[in-house]
Enzyme design. Structure first.
Site, PDB file in Angstrom:
ATOM      1  N   SER A 126     -10.237   2.631  -0.581  1.00 56.92           N
ATOM      2  CA  SER A 126     -10.265   3.162   0.785  1.00 56.92           C
ATOM      3  C   SER A 126     -10.291   2.039   1.811  1.00 56.92           C
ATOM      4  CB  SER A 126     -11.465   4.084   0.965  1.00 56.92           C
ATOM      5  OG  SER A 126     -12.647   3.385   0.635  1.00 56.92           O
ATOM      6  N   LYS A 137     -17.383  -3.640 -10.378  1.00 57.84           N
ATOM      7  CA  LYS A 137     -16.042  -3.038 -10.394  1.00 57.84           C
ATOM      8  C   LYS A 137     -14.994  -3.937 -11.027  1.00 57.84           C
ATOM      9  CE  LYS A 137     -17.194  -0.485  -6.289  1.00 57.84           C
ATOM     10  NZ  LYS A 137     -16.828   0.039  -4.989  1.00 57.84           N
ATOM     11  N   GLY A 170     -11.178   4.276  -7.383  1.00 58.51           N
ATOM     12  CA  GLY A 170     -10.915   5.668  -7.741  1.00 58.51           C
ATOM     13  C   GLY A 170     -12.121   6.243  -8.453  1.00 58.51           C
ATOM     14  N   THR A 215     -14.065   2.198  -1.924  1.00 59.88           N
ATOM     15  CA  THR A 215     -13.990   0.905  -2.597  1.00 59.88           C
ATOM     16  C   THR A 215     -13.092  -0.005  -1.799  1.00 59.88           C
ATOM     17  OG1 THR A 215     -14.264   1.674  -4.864  1.00 59.88           O
ATOM     18  CG2 THR A 215     -12.934  -0.248  -4.599  1.00 59.88           C
ATOM     19  N   SER A 227     -16.994   1.571   1.482  1.00 59.71           N
ATOM     20  CA  SER A 227     -17.268   0.297   0.805  1.00 59.71           C
ATOM     21  C   SER A 227     -18.508  -0.325   1.408  1.00 59.71           C
ATOM     22  CB  SER A 227     -16.101  -0.670   0.979  1.00 59.71           C
ATOM     23  OG  SER A 227     -14.885  -0.053   0.681  1.00 59.71           O
ATOM     24  N   ASP A 256     -15.972  -4.963  -3.799  1.00 57.99           N
ATOM     25  CA  ASP A 256     -17.287  -4.673  -3.215  1.00 57.99           C
ATOM     26  C   ASP A 256     -18.137  -4.068  -4.330  1.00 57.99           C
ATOM     27  OD1 ASP A 256     -17.541  -1.387  -2.065  1.00 57.99           O
ATOM     28  OD2 ASP A 256     -15.827  -2.137  -3.204  1.00 57.99           O
ATOM     29  N   ASP A 312     -15.031  -0.015   6.539  1.00 49.38           N
ATOM     30  CA  ASP A 312     -14.772   1.208   5.794  1.00 49.38           C
ATOM     31  C   ASP A 312     -16.103   1.795   5.332  1.00 49.38           C
ATOM     32  OD1 ASP A 312     -13.855   1.890   2.446  1.00 49.38           O
ATOM     33  OD2 ASP A 312     -13.518   3.191   4.176  1.00 49.38           O
ATOM     34  N   ARG A 338     -20.196  -0.992  -3.939  1.00 50.82           N
ATOM     35  CA  ARG A 338     -20.796   0.315  -3.607  1.00 50.82           C
ATOM     36  C   ARG A 338     -20.120   1.408  -4.409  1.00 50.82           C
ATOM     37  NH1 ARG A 338     -21.275   2.376   2.548  1.00 50.82           N
ATOM     38  NH2 ARG A 338     -22.994   0.903   2.498  1.00 50.82           N
TER      39      ARG A 338
END
Lengths: 216, 287
Positions: free
Chosen positions: B182, B86, B100, B54, B222, B70, B219, B72
């Site tokens: 992340s 999110k 998380g 994330t 994400s 994001d 990343d 995903r």
């Protein structure tokens, strides 16, 4: 991608790997701390004020696990509020330290935080208490956190009884600066809190205003 | 003989040190596979896969806060949801981004949202961000980090705009700009470069968009689109999606062939003689 999970710092607990110091002078106390909060190798907050008020003239310095330290400070803040209403006057520093010690001792297996309690009260003037692992001891000065290991020699050699307020503040700033230079888990800015009969004064010293020593 | 040291709190550590010392360095070593195999023999356990991929962030600007995320959701290395939401509702003036374990962030924010509404009715006042922060941190601390919810809480109340970051163990930080997840390091790099206090709304939205984009593109955890939520006094703009950073590509070719593409050389038709044996009707009970 067999061993692929989340980055380690996400699952690592957030720690205030830290340098904290509290010292008593003739009319009050001076507390100091760095401002770095780390989770593994990542800095998650570079400007955290680890000097947390428990009451108007009583502060505590946080170190160890951020969650544990913040929670203890907030609980004791509440308990002191109730206590001072019950007795009808400002609480003693020893009372605040005892409340912190009681939590630290009862939950010593579960918690991993060390709080240094310091403040001024009418009865005994400026006082500094260490509450490591659930003990309660009054000391002329106390240092704590991961960065304190690097400055034990310095404080033992340089501390003198009967310093003035300005000398104390300079001593605290020098100690913090030395520790922040050597300890990877300490850094950022320095927060200084001075408590005496007149009141409480909070100060921030930014990175480039910190004193420099031999290697800089 | 090269030795590899793996960091982190995985249960690997002891076993890894022992097994890797005995492996010679070849051009292609399947170290992980060997270690995993011997781990099972030695009685060690593999860590459970958690989805934390994330990038979420928030920024305080002149009149309020901008939250970004994001979209995903991952299950190990597979994208489970390409367009999940999110940014969760807490109260009309407070929203919360969650990184998380998705279930933990979803349920935690819903529980606190419900309690906050009751609290607000009880006090007769509009809820404050500091209250939501206290409720969240006290719940997460109670569960000692077992609820894997890392949150960015933002909102505007009677004391102005506020932004908090809340970690799974229950510690919180009150800051002008925060990132989590992340992709937080990528997003924080953008913030540290371009954040200024008292930005205008458009500049703040651009900054958050760029920070999430940095997380999305740098990343693995994400990806997909960028959602924004702009909260200011009396107004909430829930922009979903704000930016479709990863549109699905359009195929240049097609696997449909028109009749006549393949030339027919000969055609032979043979009728099949089939006898009808049994014909039965079963009525469906639709009562």
């Amino acid at each position: 991608m067999l061993g692929e999970t989340e980055p380690e710092w996400l699952s690592e607990e957030v720690k205030t790997g830290t340098t904290i110091i509290a010292i008593e002078f003739n009319a009050g106390v001076v507390l100091g701390s760095d401002s770095r909060v780390s989770a593994g190798a990542s800095v998650v907050n570079r400007v955290m004020n680890k000097l947390s008020p428990l009451h108007d003239k009583i502060y505590c310095a946080l170190s160890g696990s951020a969650a544990d330290a913040q929670t203890i400070a907030e609980i004791v803040n509440y308990q002191l509020d109730v206590h001072s209403t019950e007795i009808g006057e400002d609480p003693q520093v020893r009372s605040a330290a005892t409340l912190v010690r009681n939590i630290s001792y009862k939950y010593k297996e579960e918690l991993s935080a060390h709080l240094i309690v310091a403040g001024w009260d009418r009865r005994d003037g400026g006082q500094v208490f260490a509450t490591l692992n659930g003990l309660l001891t009054r000391q002329p000065f106390a240092i704590g956190g991961s960065g304190s290991s690097y400055v034990y020699g310095f404080v033992d050699a340089e501390y003198r009884r009967g310093m003035s307020k300005e000398e104390c503040q300079q001593f605290v700033v020098n100690t913090l600066s030395l520790a922040m230079n050597r300890d990877g888990s300490s850094g950022g800015v320095a927060y200084i809190v001075t408590i005496d009969e007149q009141g409480t004064e909070e100060k921030v010293i930014l990175g480039n205003d910190l004193p420099t020593f031999v290697d800089q | 003989m090269e030795t590899l040291t793996l960091k982190g709190k995985l249960s690997y550590d002891h076993f890894t040190a022992v097994h890797l010392k005995t492996l010679p360095v070849l051009f292609f070593t399947f170290r992980n596979a060997v270690v995993e195999g011997s781990l099972n023999n030695s009685g060690g356990s593999l860590p459970a896969a958690r989805k934390t991929g994330t990038t979420i962030c928030g920024v305080v600007f002149k009149d309020g806060v901008v939250l970004g995320a994001d979209t995903r959701a991952t299950e190990g290395m597979i994208v489970a949801d390409k367009n999940c939401s999110k940014i969760h509702y807490i109260s009309p003036n407070i929203y919360c981004c969650g990184a998380g374990t998705a279930a933990d962030t979803e349920m935690t924010t819903q529980i606190i949202s419900s309690n906050l509404e009751l609290h607000s009715l009880s006090t007769g006042r509009s809820p404050r961000v500091a209250t939501a922060n206290r409720m969240l941190k006290q719940m997460l601390f109670r569960y000692q980090g077992y609820i894997g919810a890392a949150l960015v809480l933002g909102g505007v109340d009677c004391n102005g705009p506020h932004l908090y970051s809340i970690y799974p163990h229950g510690s919180t930080d009150k800051l002008p700009y925060v990132t989590m997840g992340s992709g937080s390091l990528a997003a924080m790099a953008v913030f540290e470069d371009r954040y200024k206090p008292d930005m205008e709304e458009e500049a703040a939205k651009r900054l958050v968009r760029d920070a999430i984009a940095a997380g999305i593109f740098n990343d693995l955890g994400s990806g997909s689109n960028i959602d924004l939520c702009v909260i200011s006094k009396g107004k909430v703009d829930y922009i979903r999606p704000h930016d479709e950073a990863n549109k699905k590509g359009v195929r240049t070719g097609d696997y449909k062939y028109t009749r006549g593409t393949t030339g027919v050389l000969t055609k032979a038709v043979k009728p099949l003689d089939l006898e009808l044996l049994v014909e039965s009707v079963q009525t469906m009970d639709t009562s």
